[in-house]
Design a protein around this motif. Structure first.
Motif, PDB file in Angstrom:
ATOM      1  N   ASN A   1       4.198  -4.715  11.152  1.00  0.00           N
ATOM      2  CA  ASN A   1       5.255  -3.828  10.507  1.00  0.00           C
ATOM      3  C   ASN A   1       5.174  -3.355   9.025  1.00  0.00           C
ATOM      4  OD1 ASN A   1       6.560  -4.005  13.086  1.00  0.00           O
ATOM      5  ND2 ASN A   1       7.926  -5.443  12.197  1.00  0.00           N
ATOM      6  N   ARG A   2       5.635  -2.164   8.759  1.00  0.00           N
ATOM      7  CA  ARG A   2       5.501  -1.359   7.625  1.00  0.00           C
ATOM      8  C   ARG A   2       7.177  -1.372   7.043  1.00  0.00           C
ATOM      9  NH1 ARG A   2       3.897   4.746   6.300  1.00  0.00           N
ATOM     10  NH2 ARG A   2       6.357   5.023   7.144  1.00  0.00           N
ATOM     11  N   LYS A   3       7.233  -1.928   5.728  1.00  0.00           N
ATOM     12  CA  LYS A   3       8.704  -1.891   5.432  1.00  0.00           C
ATOM     13  C   LYS A   3       8.680  -1.476   3.867  1.00  0.00           C
ATOM     14  CE  LYS A   3      10.233  -4.440   8.982  1.00  0.00           C
ATOM     15  NZ  LYS A   3      11.425  -3.558   9.901  1.00  0.00           N
ATOM     16  N   ARG A   4       9.997  -0.775   3.674  1.00  0.00           N
ATOM     17  CA  ARG A   4       9.950  -0.489   2.258  1.00  0.00           C
ATOM     18  C   ARG A   4      10.297  -2.087   1.397  1.00  0.00           C
ATOM     19  NH1 ARG A   4      13.097   3.762   4.826  1.00  0.00           N
ATOM     20  NH2 ARG A   4      12.646   5.858   4.051  1.00  0.00           N
ATOM     21  N   LEU A   5      10.436  -1.795   0.230  1.00  0.00           N
ATOM     22  CA  LEU A   5      10.127  -2.938  -0.623  1.00  0.00           C
ATOM     23  C   LEU A   5      11.309  -3.407  -1.177  1.00  0.00           C
ATOM     24  CD1 LEU A   5       6.742  -1.978  -2.723  1.00  0.00           C
ATOM     25  CD2 LEU A   5       7.066  -3.631  -0.628  1.00  0.00           C
ATOM     26  N   HIS A   6      12.510  -2.554  -1.359  1.00  0.00           N
ATOM     27  CA  HIS A   6      13.611  -2.849  -2.040  1.00  0.00           C
ATOM     28  C   HIS A   6      14.633  -3.786  -1.166  1.00  0.00           C
ATOM     29  CE1 HIS A   6      15.174   0.508   0.478  1.00  0.00           C
ATOM     30  NE2 HIS A   6      16.399   0.212   0.270  1.00  0.00           N
ATOM     31  N   ASP A   7      14.347  -3.770   0.158  1.00  0.00           N
ATOM     32  CA  ASP A   7      15.489  -4.408   0.855  1.00  0.00           C
ATOM     33  C   ASP A   7      15.128  -5.885   1.592  1.00  0.00           C
ATOM     34  OD1 ASP A   7      13.661  -3.827   2.820  1.00  0.00           O
ATOM     35  OD2 ASP A   7      15.045  -2.573   4.001  1.00  0.00           O
ATOM     36  N   ASN A   8      14.236  -6.312   0.991  1.00  0.00           N
ATOM     37  CA  ASN A   8      13.487  -7.743   1.357  1.00  0.00           C
ATOM     38  C   ASN A   8      12.819  -8.665   0.080  1.00  0.00           C
ATOM     39  OD1 ASN A   8      10.580  -7.231   1.889  1.00  0.00           O
ATOM     40  ND2 ASN A   8      11.470  -5.445   2.336  1.00  0.00           N
TER      41      ASN A   8
ATOM     42  N   ARG B   1       9.726   7.904  -4.774  1.00  0.00           N
ATOM     43  CA  ARG B   1       8.899   8.396  -3.494  1.00  0.00           C
ATOM     44  C   ARG B   1       9.706   7.960  -2.110  1.00  0.00           C
ATOM     45  NH1 ARG B   1       2.506   7.338  -1.916  1.00  0.00           N
ATOM     46  NH2 ARG B   1       2.325   8.459   0.152  1.00  0.00           N
ATOM     47  N   HIS B   2      10.453   6.901  -2.251  1.00  0.00           N
ATOM     48  CA  HIS B   2      10.852   6.255  -0.894  1.00  0.00           C
ATOM     49  C   HIS B   2      12.156   5.964  -0.718  1.00  0.00           C
ATOM     50  CE1 HIS B   2       6.714   5.762   0.466  1.00  0.00           C
ATOM     51  NE2 HIS B   2       6.302   4.866  -0.485  1.00  0.00           N
ATOM     52  N   GLY B   3      12.956   6.081  -2.275  1.00  0.00           N
ATOM     53  CA  GLY B   3      14.268   6.048  -2.298  1.00  0.00           C
ATOM     54  C   GLY B   3      14.829   4.393  -2.142  1.00  0.00           C
ATOM     55  N   LEU B   4      16.253   4.135  -2.188  1.00  0.00           N
ATOM     56  CA  LEU B   4      16.738   3.050  -1.898  1.00  0.00           C
ATOM     57  C   LEU B   4      17.786   3.197  -0.718  1.00  0.00           C
ATOM     58  CD1 LEU B   4      17.507   2.206  -5.663  1.00  0.00           C
ATOM     59  CD2 LEU B   4      15.540   1.211  -4.285  1.00  0.00           C
TER      60      LEU B   4
ATOM     61  N   THR C   1      21.097  -2.459   6.011  1.00  0.00           N
ATOM     62  CA  THR C   1      22.340  -3.129   6.276  1.00  0.00           C
ATOM     63  C   THR C   1      23.238  -2.819   5.320  1.00  0.00           C
ATOM     64  OG1 THR C   1      22.037  -5.269   5.228  1.00  0.00           O
ATOM     65  CG2 THR C   1      20.683  -4.824   7.196  1.00  0.00           C
ATOM     66  N   PRO C   2      24.628  -3.332   5.562  1.00  0.00           N
ATOM     67  CA  PRO C   2      25.596  -3.061   4.436  1.00  0.00           C
ATOM     68  C   PRO C   2      25.289  -4.023   3.500  1.00  0.00           C
ATOM     69  CG  PRO C   2      26.565  -3.394   6.623  1.00  0.00           C
ATOM     70  CD  PRO C   2      25.109  -3.803   6.936  1.00  0.00           C
ATOM     71  N   ARG C   3      24.443  -4.985   3.172  1.00  0.00           N
ATOM     72  CA  ARG C   3      24.146  -5.581   2.144  1.00  0.00           C
ATOM     73  C   ARG C   3      22.787  -5.125   1.287  1.00  0.00           C
ATOM     74  NH1 ARG C   3      25.873  -9.201   6.364  1.00  0.00           N
ATOM     75  NH2 ARG C   3      27.571 -10.517   5.693  1.00  0.00           N
ATOM     76  N   THR C   4      22.229  -4.390   1.591  1.00  0.00           N
ATOM     77  CA  THR C   4      21.001  -3.619   0.886  1.00  0.00           C
ATOM     78  C   THR C   4      21.514  -3.201  -0.211  1.00  0.00           C
ATOM     79  OG1 THR C   4      20.116  -3.057   3.250  1.00  0.00           O
ATOM     80  CG2 THR C   4      19.131  -1.995   1.175  1.00  0.00           C
ATOM     81  N   ILE C   5      20.571  -3.540  -1.411  1.00  0.00           N
ATOM     82  CA  ILE C   5      20.783  -2.968  -2.668  1.00  0.00           C
ATOM     83  C   ILE C   5      20.237  -1.473  -2.676  1.00  0.00           C
ATOM     84  CG2 ILE C   5      19.957  -3.297  -5.084  1.00  0.00           C
ATOM     85  CD1 ILE C   5      19.825  -6.397  -4.681  1.00  0.00           C
ATOM     86  N   THR C   6      21.323  -0.725  -3.007  1.00  0.00           N
ATOM     87  CA  THR C   6      21.032   0.747  -3.047  1.00  0.00           C
ATOM     88  C   THR C   6      21.054   1.363  -4.439  1.00  0.00           C
ATOM     89  OG1 THR C   6      23.348   1.490  -2.413  1.00  0.00           O
ATOM     90  CG2 THR C   6      21.511   1.079  -0.762  1.00  0.00           C
ATOM     91  N   ASP C   7      21.553   0.574  -5.317  1.00  0.00           N
ATOM     92  CA  ASP C   7      21.791   0.867  -6.872  1.00  0.00           C
ATOM     93  C   ASP C   7      20.613   0.496  -7.607  1.00  0.00           C
ATOM     94  OD1 ASP C   7      23.732   1.682  -8.936  1.00  0.00           O
ATOM     95  OD2 ASP C   7      23.104  -0.286  -9.568  1.00  0.00           O
TER      96      ASP C   7
ATOM     97  N   GLU D   1       0.710  -1.033   0.007  1.00  0.00           N
ATOM     98  CA  GLU D   1      -0.097   0.260   0.051  1.00  0.00           C
ATOM     99  C   GLU D   1       0.863   1.255  -0.125  1.00  0.00           C
ATOM    100  OE1 GLU D   1      -2.592   1.217   3.538  1.00  0.00           O
ATOM    101  OE2 GLU D   1      -4.113  -0.053   2.082  1.00  0.00           O
ATOM    102  N   HIS D   2       0.523   2.220  -0.766  1.00  0.00           N
ATOM    103  CA  HIS D   2       1.447   3.532  -0.908  1.00  0.00           C
ATOM    104  C   HIS D   2       2.892   3.036  -1.071  1.00  0.00           C
ATOM    105  CE1 HIS D   2      -2.153   5.738  -0.349  1.00  0.00           C
ATOM    106  NE2 HIS D   2      -2.509   5.198   0.884  1.00  0.00           N
ATOM    107  N   GLY D   3       3.290   2.105  -1.860  1.00  0.00           N
ATOM    108  CA  GLY D   3       4.619   1.845  -2.030  1.00  0.00           C
ATOM    109  C   GLY D   3       5.363   1.200  -0.851  1.00  0.00           C
ATOM    110  N   TYR D   4       4.722   0.894   0.136  1.00  0.00           N
ATOM    111  CA  TYR D   4       5.346  -0.055   1.390  1.00  0.00           C
ATOM    112  C   TYR D   4       4.764  -1.388   1.266  1.00  0.00           C
ATOM    113  CZ  TYR D   4       6.922   4.527   3.527  1.00  0.00           C
ATOM    114  OH  TYR D   4       7.384   5.692   3.968  1.00  0.00           O
TER     115      TYR D   4
END
Length: 257
Positions: free
Chosen positions: A132-139, A160-163, A167-173, A109-112
Motif C-alpha cells: 500500500n501507498r499512504k500519505r504521511l500525516h495520518d498515521n 504537494r499532498h495536503g492534509l 477519518t474524523p480523527r485525522t490531523i488536518t491542521d 518515496e515522493h512524499g508518500y
C-alpha cells in the motif's frame, strides 16, 4: 516534442505514464474510456496502449485493458534490494511474534509512505498493508518519518499532498501536526489514534541511517493494534519500547547490507 516546464520533459512519455496510472486504478478499461477521460485522441490512445501491451506493461482482454503483473514483479525486485527491507524483515517477524500484533515496515518515496513488508502475530488485526501507498500525516509510520526530516521537507510534502482527513480523527491542521512531530522527535516514537482507519491505533519508530555523516531517516517500523487494546501502559510504554528497540537494531544491521 519536449515541452519546457522548468526542466525538459518528454510529452509522449508523460502521456504514456498518465494512461498507465489511469489503468492502475481500475479493473479493466476500454481504449475509448481512456481517451475520453484523459482528453486524448482515440488514435493516439490506441498507439500508447499498443506500445504498453507490446512491452508487457498492460494486458488486453476482451472487455478492455488492465495493468499487467509485470509491474508487481518490478516492485518486488526493487524492494528486495533495499537495505531497510533486508535488515528489517527479520525484525518485523520477531516483533510480530513477541507482541502478537500487526507489524509494518515502511519507506518513503515522493512524499508518500510505502508499506514494503508486514507480519501478523497470533492476535493481530486483519488489515491489508503490504504494497500500500499512504500519505504521511495520518498515521504513526508517516509521522515517525516526518519527525526526522527538516521543516522545509515537511513543507514540500504538505504542499504537494495536503492534509486531507481520512477519518474524523485525522490531523488536518499544520500547527497541530508540527506539535505532534516535535513530541515524536523528543520521545523517539509517534502515535496515531484511529487517524488513518477507524478502530486502529499505531505506534511507530523511525529508522535512521546513523552511519552517515548527516544522519537521515530511511523509514519506520510500527505496531498496529485494535483501539480496544490501545490502552494504558501497554500502548504508551510497552509497545513503544518494543518498536524502538526493533528500529535501533535495524539501524545497526543496515550497514551489513
Amino acid at each position: 516534442m519536449a515541452r519546457e516546464t522548468g526542466t525538459k520533459r518528454i510529452e509522449a512519455s508523460e502521456r504514456t505514464l498518465e494512461i498507465l496510472g489511469f489503468l492502475a486504478g481500475r479493473e479493466r478499461t476500454t481504449a475509448t474510456e481512456v481517451a475520453e477521460r484523459l482528453g486524448i485522441a482515440k488514435s493516439t490512445t490506441h498507439y500508447h496502449l499498443k506500445t504498453l501491451e507490446d512491452a508487457e506493461f498492460v494486458v488486453r482482454e476482451r472487455d478492455g485493458y488492465r495493468v499487467s503483473l509485470n509491474l508487481l514483479t518490478m516492485g518486488h525486485d526493487v524492494v528486495s534490494q533495499m537495505s531497510t527491507y533486508q535488515a528489517g524483515k527479520a525484525k518485523v517477524d520477531e516483533l510480530a511474534r513477541e507482541t502478537g500484533e500487526l507489524c509494518i515496515l515502511m519507506v518513503e518515496e515522493h512524499g508518500y509512505g510505502y508499506y514494503i513488508y508486514d507480519n501478523r502475530g497470533e492476535d493481530a488485526v486483519n488489515f491489508d498493508t503490504a504494497g500500500n501507498r499512504k500519505r504521511l500525516h495520518d498515521n504513526a509510520l508517516g509521522k515517525a518519518f516526518l519527525s526526522q526530516v527538516s521543516s522545509e521537507r515537511v513543507d514540500e510534502i504538505v504542499e504537494r499532498h495536503g492534509l486531507p482527513a481520512t477519518t474524523p480523527r485525522t490531523i488536518t491542521d499544520r500547527e497541530k501536526l508540527d506539535a505532534e512531530l516535535e513530541t515524536a522527535r523528543t520521545e523517539g516514537v509517534a502515535f496515531d489514534y484511529e487517524e488513518q482507519l477507524n478502530g486502529l491505533c499505531c505506534v511507530a519508530a523511525p529508522i535512521r541511517d546513523t552511519q552517515s555523516d548527516d544522519v537521515s531517516v530511511r523509514g519506520a517500523i510500527s505496531v498496529a493494534v485494535p483501539a480496544s487494546r490501545a490502552q494504558d501502559d501497554y500502548f504508551t510504554e510497552e509497545l513503544p519500547r518494543a518498536v524502538s528497540d526493533a528500529a535501533n537494531i535495524i539501524e545497526l544491521e543496515r550497514q551489513d547490507y
